[in-house]
Design a protein around this motif. Structure first.
Motif, PDB file in Angstrom:
ATOM      1  N   ALA A  59       0.752  -1.109   0.158  1.00 19.09           N
ATOM      2  CA  ALA A  59       0.043   0.109  -0.118  1.00 19.09           C
ATOM      3  C   ALA A  59       0.957   1.195   0.095  1.00 19.09           C
ATOM      4  O   ALA A  59       0.534   2.206  -0.547  1.00 19.09           O
ATOM      5  CB  ALA A  59      -0.820  -0.050   1.140  1.00 19.09           C
ATOM      6  N   GLY A  60       1.898   1.209   0.663  1.00 17.52           N
ATOM      7  CA  GLY A  60       2.888   2.539   0.632  1.00 17.52           C
ATOM      8  C   GLY A  60       3.480   2.625  -0.758  1.00 17.52           C
ATOM      9  O   GLY A  60       3.520   3.868  -1.086  1.00 17.52           O
ATOM     10  N   LEU A  61       3.748   1.368  -1.404  1.00 20.66           N
ATOM     11  CA  LEU A  61       4.200   1.714  -2.716  1.00 20.66           C
ATOM     12  C   LEU A  61       3.380   2.315  -3.606  1.00 20.66           C
ATOM     13  O   LEU A  61       3.550   3.229  -4.331  1.00 20.66           O
ATOM     14  CB  LEU A  61       4.857   0.226  -3.242  1.00 20.66           C
ATOM     15  CG  LEU A  61       5.510   0.190  -4.585  1.00 20.66           C
ATOM     16  CD1 LEU A  61       6.621   1.270  -4.633  1.00 20.66           C
ATOM     17  CD2 LEU A  61       5.822  -0.929  -4.976  1.00 20.66           C
ATOM     18  N   LEU A  62       2.065   2.036  -3.437  1.00 19.05           N
ATOM     19  CA  LEU A  62       0.986   2.509  -4.249  1.00 19.05           C
ATOM     20  C   LEU A  62       0.553   3.939  -4.022  1.00 19.05           C
ATOM     21  O   LEU A  62       0.574   4.694  -4.859  1.00 19.05           O
ATOM     22  CB  LEU A  62      -0.307   1.855  -4.105  1.00 19.05           C
ATOM     23  CG  LEU A  62      -1.513   2.487  -4.483  1.00 19.05           C
ATOM     24  CD1 LEU A  62      -1.453   2.472  -6.144  1.00 19.05           C
ATOM     25  CD2 LEU A  62      -2.990   1.277  -4.267  1.00 19.05           C
ATOM     26  N   LEU A  63       0.940   4.119  -2.536  1.00 18.85           N
ATOM     27  CA  LEU A  63       0.773   5.698  -2.220  1.00 18.85           C
ATOM     28  C   LEU A  63       1.769   6.422  -2.781  1.00 18.85           C
ATOM     29  O   LEU A  63       1.731   7.714  -3.469  1.00 18.85           O
ATOM     30  CB  LEU A  63       0.622   5.947  -0.702  1.00 18.85           C
ATOM     31  CG  LEU A  63      -0.571   5.383  -0.142  1.00 18.85           C
ATOM     32  CD1 LEU A  63      -0.604   5.551   1.410  1.00 18.85           C
ATOM     33  CD2 LEU A  63      -1.667   5.952  -0.585  1.00 18.85           C
ATOM     34  N   PHE A  64       3.169   5.832  -2.766  1.00 14.81           N
ATOM     35  CA  PHE A  64       4.304   6.533  -3.330  1.00 14.81           C
ATOM     36  C   PHE A  64       4.045   6.985  -4.650  1.00 14.81           C
ATOM     37  O   PHE A  64       4.419   7.988  -5.182  1.00 14.81           O
ATOM     38  CB  PHE A  64       5.609   5.648  -3.116  1.00 14.81           C
ATOM     39  CG  PHE A  64       6.652   6.077  -3.690  1.00 14.81           C
ATOM     40  CD1 PHE A  64       7.478   7.338  -3.132  1.00 14.81           C
ATOM     41  CD2 PHE A  64       7.186   5.663  -4.791  1.00 14.81           C
ATOM     42  CE1 PHE A  64       8.618   7.769  -3.883  1.00 14.81           C
ATOM     43  CE2 PHE A  64       8.448   6.142  -5.453  1.00 14.81           C
ATOM     44  CZ  PHE A  64       8.897   7.208  -5.025  1.00 14.81           C
ATOM     45  N   VAL A  65       3.713   5.715  -5.627  1.00 15.65           N
ATOM     46  CA  VAL A  65       3.545   6.064  -7.159  1.00 15.65           C
ATOM     47  C   VAL A  65       2.327   7.180  -7.519  1.00 15.65           C
ATOM     48  O   VAL A  65       2.424   7.885  -8.352  1.00 15.65           O
ATOM     49  CB  VAL A  65       3.185   4.667  -7.831  1.00 15.65           C
ATOM     50  CG1 VAL A  65       4.562   4.122  -7.791  1.00 15.65           C
ATOM     51  CG2 VAL A  65       2.169   4.078  -7.297  1.00 15.65           C
ATOM     52  N   ALA A  66       1.670   7.391  -6.623  1.00 13.19           N
ATOM     53  CA  ALA A  66       0.318   8.008  -6.710  1.00 13.19           C
ATOM     54  C   ALA A  66       0.806   9.512  -6.440  1.00 13.19           C
ATOM     55  O   ALA A  66       0.688  10.442  -7.207  1.00 13.19           O
ATOM     56  CB  ALA A  66      -0.986   7.637  -5.652  1.00 13.19           C
ATOM     57  N   MET A  95       0.275   2.740 -10.742  1.00 14.44           N
ATOM     58  CA  MET A  95      -0.921   2.954 -10.003  1.00 14.44           C
ATOM     59  C   MET A  95      -2.024   1.660 -10.485  1.00 14.44           C
ATOM     60  O   MET A  95      -2.774   1.108  -9.810  1.00 14.44           O
ATOM     61  CB  MET A  95      -1.692   4.230 -10.098  1.00 14.44           C
ATOM     62  CG  MET A  95      -1.023   5.306  -9.122  1.00 14.44           C
ATOM     63  SD  MET A  95      -1.664   6.595  -8.897  1.00 14.44           S
ATOM     64  CE  MET A  95      -1.983   7.251 -10.608  1.00 14.44           C
ATOM     65  N   VAL A  96      -2.048   1.738 -11.715  1.00 17.22           N
ATOM     66  CA  VAL A  96      -3.121   0.760 -12.617  1.00 17.22           C
ATOM     67  C   VAL A  96      -2.671  -0.531 -12.183  1.00 17.22           C
ATOM     68  O   VAL A  96      -3.576  -1.630 -11.926  1.00 17.22           O
ATOM     69  CB  VAL A  96      -3.200   1.119 -14.158  1.00 17.22           C
ATOM     70  CG1 VAL A  96      -4.056   0.017 -14.651  1.00 17.22           C
ATOM     71  CG2 VAL A  96      -3.838   2.436 -14.482  1.00 17.22           C
ATOM     72  N   GLY A  97      -1.435  -0.869 -12.483  1.00 21.30           N
ATOM     73  CA  GLY A  97      -0.974  -2.500 -11.791  1.00 21.30           C
ATOM     74  C   GLY A  97      -1.101  -2.613 -10.654  1.00 21.30           C
ATOM     75  O   GLY A  97      -1.615  -3.735 -10.048  1.00 21.30           O
ATOM     76  N   ALA A  98      -0.829  -1.704  -9.648  1.00 20.51           N
ATOM     77  CA  ALA A  98      -1.037  -1.951  -8.363  1.00 20.51           C
ATOM     78  C   ALA A  98      -2.407  -2.090  -7.869  1.00 20.51           C
ATOM     79  O   ALA A  98      -2.810  -3.038  -7.134  1.00 20.51           O
ATOM     80  CB  ALA A  98      -0.366  -0.837  -7.558  1.00 20.51           C
ATOM     81  N   LEU A  99      -3.315  -1.520  -8.390  1.00 22.17           N
ATOM     82  CA  LEU A  99      -4.853  -1.674  -8.287  1.00 22.17           C
ATOM     83  C   LEU A  99      -5.136  -2.975  -8.767  1.00 22.17           C
ATOM     84  O   LEU A  99      -6.021  -3.495  -8.142  1.00 22.17           O
ATOM     85  CB  LEU A  99      -5.595  -0.431  -8.694  1.00 22.17           C
ATOM     86  CG  LEU A  99      -5.183   0.847  -8.130  1.00 22.17           C
ATOM     87  CD1 LEU A  99      -6.074   1.973  -8.529  1.00 22.17           C
ATOM     88  CD2 LEU A  99      -5.947   0.903  -6.458  1.00 22.17           C
ATOM     89  N   ALA A 100      -4.828  -3.341  -9.931  1.00 23.20           N
ATOM     90  CA  ALA A 100      -5.195  -4.540 -10.481  1.00 23.20           C
ATOM     91  C   ALA A 100      -4.953  -5.732  -9.706  1.00 23.20           C
ATOM     92  O   ALA A 100      -5.459  -6.505  -9.599  1.00 23.20           O
ATOM     93  CB  ALA A 100      -4.820  -4.461 -11.979  1.00 23.20           C
ATOM     94  N   ILE A 434       3.482  -5.648  -5.137  1.00 23.17           N
ATOM     95  CA  ILE A 434       4.607  -4.612  -5.473  1.00 23.17           C
ATOM     96  C   ILE A 434       5.334  -5.178  -6.763  1.00 23.17           C
ATOM     97  O   ILE A 434       5.460  -4.045  -7.604  1.00 23.17           O
ATOM     98  CB  ILE A 434       5.635  -5.345  -4.485  1.00 23.17           C
ATOM     99  CG1 ILE A 434       5.222  -5.066  -3.067  1.00 23.17           C
ATOM    100  CG2 ILE A 434       7.009  -4.529  -4.900  1.00 23.17           C
ATOM    101  CD1 ILE A 434       5.921  -5.543  -1.823  1.00 23.17           C
ATOM    102  N   ASN A 435       5.230  -6.342  -7.317  1.00 23.40           N
ATOM    103  CA  ASN A 435       5.495  -6.479  -8.714  1.00 23.40           C
ATOM    104  C   ASN A 435       4.532  -5.824  -9.752  1.00 23.40           C
ATOM    105  O   ASN A 435       5.249  -5.320 -10.710  1.00 23.40           O
ATOM    106  CB  ASN A 435       5.650  -7.852  -8.968  1.00 23.40           C
ATOM    107  CG  ASN A 435       6.802  -8.741  -8.346  1.00 23.40           C
ATOM    108  OD1 ASN A 435       7.771  -7.944  -7.750  1.00 23.40           O
ATOM    109  ND2 ASN A 435       6.657 -10.094  -7.772  1.00 23.40           N
ATOM    110  N   GLY A 436       3.455  -5.882  -9.626  1.00 26.16           N
ATOM    111  CA  GLY A 436       2.584  -5.115 -10.373  1.00 26.16           C
ATOM    112  C   GLY A 436       2.854  -3.673 -10.399  1.00 26.16           C
ATOM    113  O   GLY A 436       2.574  -3.269 -11.398  1.00 26.16           O
TER     114      GLY A 436
END
Length: 456
Positions: A59-66, A95-100, A434-436
């Motif tokens: 989740a932190g990585l998702l927030l970081f790319v956002a 973000m798209v990859g992380a959410l998917a 994370i890989n996504g």
């Protein structure tokens, strides 16, 4: 309004009640299994904490790319260089990859955001079907005849077992274990039950088998080989010795059977004469192998052996005698006591490390181990027996084995099962998120770069 119950509705209600009872019985029979499956151990708790840490990381990585995407867009609007577009494209795709991937991983265990999206919460909703599929998979790929034979053949159990048994310490261990098992089995068995079975088996076999022909053949062979002569020698010798010691008894018996009108001195003379003749007869028969009485006895035994085999009247009389003897209480008690004697003998031999039984078993195991380790033919036979036994078990009881898997999975509580599975594999699944994010960012950067190049 009063509801009228028709026969159909009554039967439906009874069937529903029976199904409810069956469900209740299954639920009552499953708690132990459920508790065993869903109880969290200390290791499970530690794994669950690891899953939570990985979730925070993803989740932190998702927030970081956002955040990177927002900053890149702001920089692009403020006239930053072309690099801002590249960064924004990479962050957007990340973000798209992380959410998917978040959706995919979450859909395995629960409904994302609690929404009733089809084909989500797969494990809790498809738990029973997964159990059936797992059982079928195991049955088809692990319990097939070809797989079992190939696996056992590749192991080479015969040669390995032979090498193991050929070691004296191992043979001693197996001998001790066999002795303990034998003693335990004999201890569990009730003497009265075994005695009844042994007695009934011996009596039934004796009644079913006519003994006269067999006795006749045996007697015929004994007489032909002269094996009865020692018995005759013994009987005649003992008779002579008895007459020497009991002369008065013989003469008294003769005198007692004489008529009352004869003089007593005549009776005494007759008694002495009869005694001397008997003594002479026994002495001559004892000392003369060619005595006529011996020849007569040989002829009698030969004729009797022939009658036992061919004469129906003699055979019937022997069968009646056999039935009378078997019917006596003393004989039945003797037959029943055979088990007690055999049991005591076996237990004593099994407990004694130096008994002939244990020594022979140990020697047999060592010999078998040496042959199995060195002889390919013996190895092949042992491997073939084991393969056939294993194939018989898996082909005969395949449904029972696979039903153990399906029934066990079906008895698990869906919610707790989901949590336990997630605790064991959830940490690895978070790496998918994370890989996504990383792969999505790289793919977005690549696509944006190619688009810019083609547009230029």
């Amino acid at each position: 309004m009063e509801r009228t119950q028709t026969p159909e509705t009554g039967q439906t209600g009874q069937r529903a009640a029976r199904e409810q009872d069956d469900t209740g019985q299954q639920a009552r029979s499953a708690p132990a299994t459920n508790r065993a499956m869903t109880t969290f151990s200390a290791a499970d708790e530690e794994k669950q904490r690891g899953v939570r840490r990985m979730k925070l990381t993803a989740a932190g990585l998702l927030l970081f790319v956002a955040l990177v995407y927002v900053l890149a867009k702001l920089a692009s609007h403020q006239g930053a260089g072309p690099w801002a577009g590249y960064v924004a494209a990479a962050a957007e795709a990340g973000m798209v990859g992380a959410l998917a991937d978040w959706f995919a991983v979450t859909a395995l265990f629960r409904r994302p955001l609690g929404l009733p999206i089809p084909h989500t919460a797969i494990i809790p909703t498809k738990k029973d079907q997964l159990g059936v599929s797992l059982g079928d998979f195991v049955g088809e790929n692990f319990l097939s005849e070809d797989v079992v034979r190939q696996r056992l053949r590749s192991v080479g159990i015969g040669s390995r077992l032979g090498a193991w048994l050929s070691v004296p310490d191992h043979a001693d261990r197996v001998t001790a274990e066999l002795s303990a098992a034998l003693r335990g089995a004999l201890t569990v068995l009730r003497d009265s039950d075994v005695q009844a079975v042994v007695g009934e088996a011996i009596t039934r076999r004796a009644h079913a088998q006519e003994i006269a022909p067999g006795v006749g053949k045996t007697l015929e062979k004994i007489v032909a080989d002269g094996g009865h002569k020692r018995a005759v020698d013994l009987v005649v010798s003992r008779a002579h010795d008895w007459l020497v010691l009991h002369s008065d008894s013989v003469m008294d018996a003769v005198q007692g059977g004489a008529p009352g009108w004869t003089p007593r001195f005549v009776d005494r003379k007759v008694g002495e004469r009869v005694y001397k003749e008997l003594l002479r007869f026994c002495a001559e028969m004892r000392d003369m192998p060619s005595h006529p009485a011996r020849a007569a006895l040989d002829r009698f035994l030969t004729d009797f052996a022939s009658d036992l085999q061919a004469d129906s009247d003699t055979r019937e009389r022997v069968e009646r005698l056999k039935t009378d003897i078997l019917g006596r209480d003393e004989v039945q008690e003797l037959i029943a006591s055979v088990w007690t004697a055999v049991r005591s003998m076996i237990v004593s031999a099994a407990e004694d490390e130096r008994s002939e039984l244990r020594l022979r078993v140990r020697a047999s195991l060592l010999s078998l181990g040496a042959r199995m380790a060195a002889d390919p033919k013996v190895q092949g036979k042992v491997d073939g027996w084991l393969e056939s036994a294993a194939v018989y078990v898996v082909t005969t009881y395949r449904k029972e084995i696979t039903s153990l898997i399906t029934d066990t999975v079906a008895s698990w509580d869906a919610e707790h099962t989901t949590k336990k599975i997630e605790a064991n594999i959830g940490r690895d699944l978070q790496f998918i998120r994370i890989n996504g994010t990383v792969v999505g960012s790289l793919a977005g950067l690549l696509i944006y770069t190619v688009s810019r190049a083609l547009g230029a």
